[in-house]
Motif scaffolding. Sequence first.
Motif, PDB file in Angstrom:
ATOM      1  N   THR A  58     -58.670 -18.025  65.903  1.00 55.20           N
ATOM      2  CA  THR A  58     -57.670 -16.981  66.129  1.00 55.20           C
ATOM      3  C   THR A  58     -58.321 -15.657  66.498  1.00 55.20           C
ATOM      4  O   THR A  58     -57.763 -14.893  67.299  1.00 55.20           O
ATOM      5  CB  THR A  58     -56.773 -16.800  64.894  1.00 55.20           C
ATOM      6  OG1 THR A  58     -57.578 -16.587  63.734  1.00 55.20           O
ATOM      7  CG2 THR A  58     -55.898 -18.019  64.676  1.00 55.20           C
ATOM      8  N   ALA A  59     -59.508 -15.383  65.944  1.00 56.39           N
ATOM      9  CA  ALA A  59     -60.203 -14.144  66.292  1.00 56.39           C
ATOM     10  C   ALA A  59     -60.681 -14.166  67.737  1.00 56.39           C
ATOM     11  O   ALA A  59     -60.566 -13.171  68.467  1.00 56.39           O
ATOM     12  CB  ALA A  59     -61.371 -13.913  65.345  1.00 56.39           C
ATOM     13  N   ILE A  60     -61.229 -15.296  68.171  1.00 60.24           N
ATOM     14  CA  ILE A  60     -61.651 -15.413  69.572  1.00 60.24           C
ATOM     15  C   ILE A  60     -60.438 -15.319  70.490  1.00 60.24           C
ATOM     16  O   ILE A  60     -60.449 -14.590  71.492  1.00 60.24           O
ATOM     17  CB  ILE A  60     -62.411 -16.735  69.803  1.00 60.24           C
ATOM     18  CG1 ILE A  60     -63.756 -16.710  69.064  1.00 60.24           C
ATOM     19  CG2 ILE A  60     -62.641 -16.964  71.295  1.00 60.24           C
ATOM     20  CD1 ILE A  60     -64.500 -18.039  69.099  1.00 60.24           C
ATOM     21  N   GLY A  61     -59.374 -16.040  70.157  1.00 58.55           N
ATOM     22  CA  GLY A  61     -58.172 -16.015  70.979  1.00 58.55           C
ATOM     23  C   GLY A  61     -57.549 -14.638  71.072  1.00 58.55           C
ATOM     24  O   GLY A  61     -57.054 -14.234  72.135  1.00 58.55           O
ATOM     25  N   GLY A  62     -57.581 -13.889  69.978  1.00 59.79           N
ATOM     26  CA  GLY A  62     -56.993 -12.554  69.967  1.00 59.79           C
ATOM     27  C   GLY A  62     -57.868 -11.476  70.546  1.00 59.79           C
ATOM     28  O   GLY A  62     -57.414 -10.346  70.785  1.00 59.79           O
ATOM     29  N   ALA A 106     -57.900 -11.653  64.681  1.00 59.77           N
ATOM     30  CA  ALA A 106     -57.405 -12.895  64.075  1.00 59.77           C
ATOM     31  C   ALA A 106     -55.940 -12.793  63.681  1.00 59.77           C
ATOM     32  O   ALA A 106     -55.264 -13.805  63.524  1.00 59.77           O
ATOM     33  CB  ALA A 106     -58.243 -13.249  62.851  1.00 59.77           C
ATOM     34  N   ASN A 107     -55.436 -11.582  63.530  1.00 57.14           N
ATOM     35  CA  ASN A 107     -54.061 -11.358  63.101  1.00 57.14           C
ATOM     36  C   ASN A 107     -53.104 -11.123  64.263  1.00 57.14           C
ATOM     37  O   ASN A 107     -51.899 -11.367  64.153  1.00 57.14           O
ATOM     38  CB  ASN A 107     -54.026 -10.160  62.144  1.00 57.14           C
ATOM     39  CG  ASN A 107     -52.636  -9.776  61.710  1.00 57.14           C
ATOM     40  OD1 ASN A 107     -52.068  -8.805  62.187  1.00 57.14           O
ATOM     41  ND2 ASN A 107     -52.078 -10.542  60.786  1.00 57.14           N
ATOM     42  N   VAL A 108     -53.623 -10.677  65.408  1.00 54.16           N
ATOM     43  CA  VAL A 108     -52.761 -10.128  66.452  1.00 54.16           C
ATOM     44  C   VAL A 108     -51.834 -11.163  67.085  1.00 54.16           C
ATOM     45  O   VAL A 108     -50.724 -10.827  67.520  1.00 54.16           O
ATOM     46  CB  VAL A 108     -53.630  -9.424  67.529  1.00 54.16           C
ATOM     47  CG1 VAL A 108     -54.425 -10.435  68.342  1.00 54.16           C
ATOM     48  CG2 VAL A 108     -52.770  -8.562  68.437  1.00 54.16           C
ATOM     49  N   LEU A 109     -52.224 -12.422  67.135  1.00 59.00           N
ATOM     50  CA  LEU A 109     -51.409 -13.453  67.784  1.00 59.00           C
ATOM     51  C   LEU A 109     -50.408 -14.120  66.841  1.00 59.00           C
ATOM     52  O   LEU A 109     -49.665 -15.016  67.258  1.00 59.00           O
ATOM     53  CB  LEU A 109     -52.305 -14.529  68.404  1.00 59.00           C
ATOM     54  CG  LEU A 109     -53.222 -14.084  69.544  1.00 59.00           C
ATOM     55  CD1 LEU A 109     -54.112 -15.232  69.987  1.00 59.00           C
ATOM     56  CD2 LEU A 109     -52.408 -13.548  70.721  1.00 59.00           C
TER      57      LEU A 109
END
Length: 468
Positions: A58-62, A106-109
Motif C-alpha cells: 500500500t505504501a508503494i502504491g500510494g 500506505a493510508n492514502v488509498l
Amino acid sequence: MCFLGGERQLKAGSTVTEEARSGFTNRLAAMVAETPVGAFSDAALAAAARAILNFVGTAIGGSTQPSQAILSEAIGVGAESGPSTVLGTRIRTNPLSASYLNAASANVLDFDDTHLPTVAHPIGPVASALLALSQQRPTSGTVLLQSLILGVEVACRLGRSLTPAHYARGWHITATTGVVGAAAGAARAMGLPLEHTSVAMAHAATQACGLVVSLGAMSKSLAVAGAARNGLLSAILAERGFTAPANAIEAPFGFVDLFGANASVDLPRRIDRPGWELESVQLKPYPCAVVINPLVECGRAVAEAVGSDEIATIAAHGPPLLLIRANRPNISSRGEAQLSAQHALAATLLHGQPRLEDFGEAAISDLRLADLRARIGLVADLAHSIDSARLAVTLHNGRVLEWEVGKNVAIGQRMLSPQDLEAKFVTLAVPVIGEERAARIMSDIAGFGAAVDIGAVMEKWNFMEKWN
C-alpha cells in the motif's frame, strides 16, 4: 550494535516497583518490554509478515499520489540524505521523515487494514516506524515482527478501552492510538527497558491527535503520518532521558480521561485480554472505507444476478455509521470516492467489485457510475453492524429482489487468502516498480523471519535501476 527487542533487559531484570507496575501505562509497558521472545506463536509471526507485505504494497502504491509529492516537498526530504527509504521512490532520508511519508502513502488509498472492534487501521503507524528505524539501527527480522505484534497490541487494546465514545466524538482512532502503538513497537525494537518504554508511550500519548472530519481529504493522512513519526520520536526521546509522567494513559487529565469520556472504568478489563490482536486485524480486500465492505459483498451477488441497466433503484441498509461516514452520492476527488458507499457499490455493480482505478479521476467523472450512484439510497438500520448489510433492489420491471449478509450473501467482511494478498500486492506495486522488483520484495518479506538485518534487506530495494 544489534537491538534485540529487550532481550538484554529481560535477562537483567527490572527495578520498577510493584506499585508502579499496577498502573495501566506500566502494565502495557511491561507487556512490551518483558514479553519473552518465545511467547509469539507461529500464527502471530505469520500474521505479522502478512501485515508487513500489505503495508509495503500500500505504501508503494500510494507513493505516486499527488498528496505524497506535496508532503515530500513540504518537509524537504529531497534536500537531504539519510539511511531510511521512502517506499516507492529513490529518496533516502532520516528515519523520522521516512516513517512520516511511508505511513501517509500506505493510508492514502484506503487499502490498508482494519481492526473491526475499533474500526482502526493499526498496522500503518507501527510498521512505518519500525521499518524506518531498522534502516538506521540493525534489527533482526524476528525482532521486527515481534515488535510489530506488540505495537499493534498496544494500539488495539487502547482502542478497545476508548470504543465507542472516542470515534463517535470525532477522534480519528487510527492516529490517536496508533502513535502510542508506534512508540511501543519502536521501544521494543530498540531494546528499551520497562521504565523507558513507559516514558515512550507517555510521550506518544501527549502527541495523540487526528480528526474524523478530515476523512475524504488529503489531511486524513496527516495524523496517520504523524502517528508513525511521533511514535518513533517518543521512543528515541525516552532512550535519551527525556522525562514524562509514569501514568499518562490512566491518570486524571490523561489519555483515556481526555479521549474516552467514561471509558476509564473499563480500562482494566479491556487491557487485560488474552491472545494477540494482530491475528484478528483484517487486510482490506477493497480500496474503500471498511464500513462499505458488506454492501460490496451484497453488490457482488447482485452483479452476478442482474445487469446494472435493469436496476431502477437500490435501498442499501447498513449500520448508522454507514450514513454518518459514507453517505456521499456526489464526489469530486479520490478521497471522497473512497468514502462513498454509493460510488463503491456502483463500481461493484458495473465491474463486479471495486478496483483501484474505480476511484481515480476517470471513474469519478464516468457518467455510467454517476447514473448508478444517483439510483442508490442509504438506510440506517440498527439491525446491522459493521459486518452486515442488506440491499433491496427494485428493477425497472417492478420486481424487488433482496440480498442480505447472513442469508443469501455469505460474508460481510472478506478475509484475504495468501493468494489474494499476493495479487493485491502485485496490483499496488507493479505499476510503480515493475513485475521483477515486486516479486523480489515479496520474496524478501516472506523471508523476514530469518533475516539477520532488515535494513540490509531493504537496502537492496532502494538502488534498483529505473526506480522512480
